[in-house]
Design a protein around this motif. Structure first.
Motif, PDB file in Angstrom:
ATOM      1  N   UNK A 158      58.474 -20.496 -36.873  1.00 24.59           N
ATOM      2  CA  UNK A 158      59.164 -20.106 -35.651  1.00 24.59           C
ATOM      3  C   UNK A 158      59.128 -18.590 -35.470  1.00 24.59           C
ATOM      4  N   UNK A 159      58.926 -18.169 -34.212  1.00 24.03           N
ATOM      5  CA  UNK A 159      58.865 -16.742 -33.858  1.00 24.03           C
ATOM      6  C   UNK A 159      59.879 -16.469 -32.746  1.00 24.03           C
ATOM      7  N   UNK A 160      61.176 -16.584 -33.042  1.00 15.31           N
ATOM      8  CA  UNK A 160      62.189 -16.473 -31.982  1.00 15.31           C
ATOM      9  C   UNK A 160      62.208 -15.128 -31.280  1.00 15.31           C
ATOM     10  N   UNK A 161      61.844 -14.034 -31.953  1.00 10.64           N
ATOM     11  CA  UNK A 161      61.827 -12.704 -31.366  1.00 10.64           C
ATOM     12  C   UNK A 161      60.802 -12.571 -30.246  1.00 10.64           C
ATOM     13  N   UNK A 162      59.785 -13.453 -30.257  1.00  8.28           N
ATOM     14  CA  UNK A 162      58.724 -13.380 -29.260  1.00  8.28           C
ATOM     15  C   UNK A 162      59.177 -13.922 -27.906  1.00  8.28           C
ATOM     16  N   UNK A 163      60.179 -14.787 -27.913  1.00  4.50           N
ATOM     17  CA  UNK A 163      60.599 -15.478 -26.696  1.00  4.50           C
ATOM     18  C   UNK A 163      61.056 -14.509 -25.617  1.00  4.50           C
ATOM     19  N   UNK A 164      61.807 -13.491 -26.003  1.00  7.67           N
ATOM     20  CA  UNK A 164      62.342 -12.556 -25.003  1.00  7.67           C
ATOM     21  C   UNK A 164      61.288 -11.578 -24.491  1.00  7.67           C
ATOM     22  N   UNK A 165      60.160 -11.465 -25.166  1.00  7.11           N
ATOM     23  CA  UNK A 165      59.116 -10.523 -24.743  1.00  7.11           C
ATOM     24  C   UNK A 165      58.165 -11.179 -23.752  1.00  7.11           C
ATOM     25  N   UNK A 166      57.760 -12.430 -24.025  1.00  2.47           N
ATOM     26  CA  UNK A 166      56.871 -13.143 -23.097  1.00  2.47           C
ATOM     27  C   UNK A 166      57.598 -13.336 -21.773  1.00  2.47           C
ATOM     28  N   UNK A 167      56.985 -12.889 -20.690  1.00  2.00           N
ATOM     29  CA  UNK A 167      57.601 -13.009 -19.374  1.00  2.00           C
ATOM     30  C   UNK A 167      58.518 -11.874 -18.998  1.00  2.00           C
ATOM     31  N   UNK A 216      66.520   3.644 -16.522  1.00  2.00           N
ATOM     32  CA  UNK A 216      67.526   4.675 -16.711  1.00  2.00           C
ATOM     33  C   UNK A 216      67.708   5.079 -18.158  1.00  2.00           C
ATOM     34  N   UNK A 217      67.434   4.158 -19.074  1.00  2.00           N
ATOM     35  CA  UNK A 217      67.746   4.416 -20.483  1.00  2.00           C
ATOM     36  C   UNK A 217      66.511   4.620 -21.340  1.00  2.00           C
ATOM     37  N   UNK A 218      65.321   4.710 -20.732  1.00  2.00           N
ATOM     38  CA  UNK A 218      64.106   4.886 -21.514  1.00  2.00           C
ATOM     39  C   UNK A 218      63.387   3.564 -21.713  1.00  2.00           C
ATOM     40  N   UNK A 219      62.358   3.576 -22.544  1.00  2.00           N
ATOM     41  CA  UNK A 219      61.525   2.402 -22.762  1.00  2.00           C
ATOM     42  C   UNK A 219      62.314   1.292 -23.449  1.00  2.00           C
ATOM     43  N   UNK A 220      61.949   0.025 -23.158  1.00  2.00           N
ATOM     44  CA  UNK A 220      62.593  -1.090 -23.858  1.00  2.00           C
ATOM     45  C   UNK A 220      62.333  -0.983 -25.358  1.00  2.00           C
ATOM     46  N   UNK A 221      63.242  -1.520 -26.150  1.00  2.00           N
ATOM     47  CA  UNK A 221      63.049  -1.525 -27.596  1.00  2.00           C
ATOM     48  C   UNK A 221      62.452  -2.850 -28.017  1.00  2.00           C
ATOM     49  N   UNK A 222      61.534  -2.813 -28.966  1.00  2.00           N
ATOM     50  CA  UNK A 222      60.864  -4.005 -29.461  1.00  2.00           C
ATOM     51  C   UNK A 222      61.052  -4.092 -30.969  1.00  2.00           C
ATOM     52  N   UNK A 223      60.976  -5.291 -31.526  1.00  2.00           N
ATOM     53  CA  UNK A 223      61.218  -5.440 -32.961  1.00  2.00           C
ATOM     54  C   UNK A 223      60.147  -4.768 -33.810  1.00  2.00           C
ATOM     55  N   UNK A 224      60.554  -4.328 -35.004  1.00  2.00           N
ATOM     56  CA  UNK A 224      59.618  -3.752 -35.951  1.00  2.00           C
ATOM     57  C   UNK A 224      59.418  -2.267 -35.766  1.00  2.00           C
ATOM     58  N   UNK A 248      57.196 -23.919 -16.402  1.00  2.00           N
ATOM     59  CA  UNK A 248      58.509 -23.947 -17.045  1.00  2.00           C
ATOM     60  C   UNK A 248      59.036 -22.547 -17.274  1.00  2.00           C
ATOM     61  N   UNK A 249      58.171 -21.633 -17.761  1.00  2.00           N
ATOM     62  CA  UNK A 249      58.613 -20.257 -17.992  1.00  2.00           C
ATOM     63  C   UNK A 249      58.829 -19.541 -16.671  1.00  2.00           C
ATOM     64  N   UNK A 250      57.955 -19.803 -15.688  1.00  2.00           N
ATOM     65  CA  UNK A 250      58.107 -19.156 -14.392  1.00  2.00           C
ATOM     66  C   UNK A 250      59.433 -19.548 -13.765  1.00  2.00           C
ATOM     67  N   UNK A 251      59.790 -20.826 -13.890  1.00  2.00           N
ATOM     68  CA  UNK A 251      61.059 -21.281 -13.336  1.00  2.00           C
ATOM     69  C   UNK A 251      62.223 -20.576 -14.024  1.00  2.00           C
ATOM     70  N   UNK A 252      62.116 -20.435 -15.339  1.00  2.00           N
ATOM     71  CA  UNK A 252      63.184 -19.779 -16.073  1.00  2.00           C
ATOM     72  C   UNK A 252      63.293 -18.317 -15.653  1.00  2.00           C
ATOM     73  N   UNK A 253      62.144 -17.663 -15.417  1.00  2.00           N
ATOM     74  CA  UNK A 253      62.152 -16.268 -14.997  1.00  2.00           C
ATOM     75  C   UNK A 253      62.777 -16.129 -13.608  1.00  2.00           C
TER      76      UNK A 253
END
Length: 388
Positions: free
Chosen positions: A362-371, A35-43, A14-19
């Motif tokens: 719920x951990x909604x912030x984690x969704x965009x990091x996995x994958x 181009x803009x440096x490392x991705x930003x992560x929460x916290x 399911x996640x692979x399909x979404x990716x």
């Protein structure tokens, strides 16, 4: 590497399909990230362990990549809000562990210990963890690293004293029995035939004392890089898998419970009678409760067998959620699980009964990091831990 230990880091369909559906967007994001440096992560970076920490997760690459990617560790509270993070160079097979008053985790740069009083970083230059054990009562921990045909270790005592060392061979499984700690080590084979398994105690001085040794057949493999102690603290319990039985046994490889006396180093073997499809052990899930040994397999089935007595394994219950998208750990008879098939949700259950403990978080912030990509790394959820 320990082929029997399941790290539970698969990307589900399911996640692979979404990716794949978002492939173009991912490519654009990757270019922008470069181009803009490392991705930003929460916290913000953690300098202490926040007093209201309820759990933590670690993320890393799906496999052994050659470049790019980081190790990411996030601590969060009981409503899922990120309290801070630990971030460093990528290391394979990292975990996050809690004791009564500390968090221990590893990046490619350091073994990190967080308490409410401060942060200790023990510098390392490593790439792969072979075993990671700790004493949850005191916070003592030892991490073993693959280094060619040897294993290095970093050991942190309860009083934060650090010891380093190295041993020839591969550490296959490690355990604490109270203040004492043990490891099973084998030389990396150069030919076919039986291998010598050596049972060591890592002393408080940092020296390794040989307690016993025996021959292990070439088609046998240690099933989990974490092992446990019996309730009387007299023996280490580990799993061994016999792959020669797979061709003769429709149920798959045979599993053996190995009980090793910590003073004599003598192993005793019990071939287990497994339920159909019940083989395999997820790291960080072995636990002894009320004289039964519990563990969780890759299908997220909770299994148990008496520490002494009948070899019949019982399927107690199954962790809710999709097996391919659920990451689990066990501590103090509590199963902590995150199912990220849709929006990531953390749940806790009683190990023995499967009864839920508290409300899901719920951990909604984690969704965009996995994958998500970073270099040639696709981030996957490596481990989850709840505070005691």
């Amino acid at each position: 590497m320990n082929t029997g230990d399941h790290n539970d880091v698969r990307i589900p369909g399911t996640r692979a399909a979404r990716i794949l559906l978002a492939g173009a967007a991912v490519a654009v994001v990757s270019v922008l990230a470069v181009g803009c440096g490392s991705p930003s992560y929460p916290g913000e970076p953690l300098e202490t362990l926040p007093p209201h920490t309820a759990g933590a997760v670690s993320l890393g690459g799906l496999g052994v990549e050659t470049s790019g990617g980081r190790t990411l560790v996030f601590a969060f509270d009981d409503v899922g809000t990120v309290l801070g993070r630990v971030e460093g160079e990528r290391i394979d097979a990292t975990r996050v562990l809690f004791s009564a008053d500390s968090l221990v985790t590893v990046t490619g740069e350091a073994v990190t210990v967080l308490t409410e009083q401060g942060r200790t970083d023990i510098p390392i230059d490593e790439h792969t963890i072979s075993a990671f054990s700790h004493n949850p009562a005191t916070g003592a921990a030892t991490v073993w690293f693959v280094r060619g045909r040897a294993n290095n270790f970093v050991s942190i005592d309860a009083d934060q004293q650090v010891r380093h060392g190295s041993v020839d061979g591969m550490v296959h499984t490690a355990a604490y029995c109270g203040d004492r700690q043990f490891a099973i080590i084998e030389n990396i084979p150069t030919a076919t035939g039986p291998r010598t398994s050596r049972f060591y105690e890592l002393l408080s001085s940092g020296e390794l004392q040989l307690r016993g040794q025996w021959q292990t057949e070439p088609d046998h493999s240690w099933a989990s890089s974490t092992s446990v102690c019996t309730p009387d603290s007299r023996s280490v319990l580990a799993f061994n898998t016999d792959y020669s039985a797979a061709s003769m046994n429709a149920k798959g490889p045979a599993m053996t419970l190995v009980s090793i006396d910590i003073d004599t180093g003598i192993p005793q073997y019990t071939t287990l009678q497994m339920p159909e499809g019940g083989d395999g052990v997820l790291r960080g899930t072995l636990s002894v409760s009320e004289d039964r040994l519990y563990w969780i397999n890759p299908d997220k089935q909770v299994l148990s067998v008496p520490v002494i007595g009948s070899p019949t394994v019982i399927h107690e219950w199954t962790v809710p959620g999709a097996a391919d998208t659920t990451t689990v750990s066990v501590h103090d008879a509590v199963v902590t699980a995150i199912d990220h098939q849709n929006q990531p949700v953390l749940s806790r259950y009683d190990l023995r009964t499967g009864i839920p403990i508290g409300d899901p978080v719920e951990l909604p912030w984690l969704d965009s990091i996995i994958g998500s990509p970073a270099g040639d790394t696709i981030y996957t959820l490596g481990s989850v831990a709840g505070t005691p």
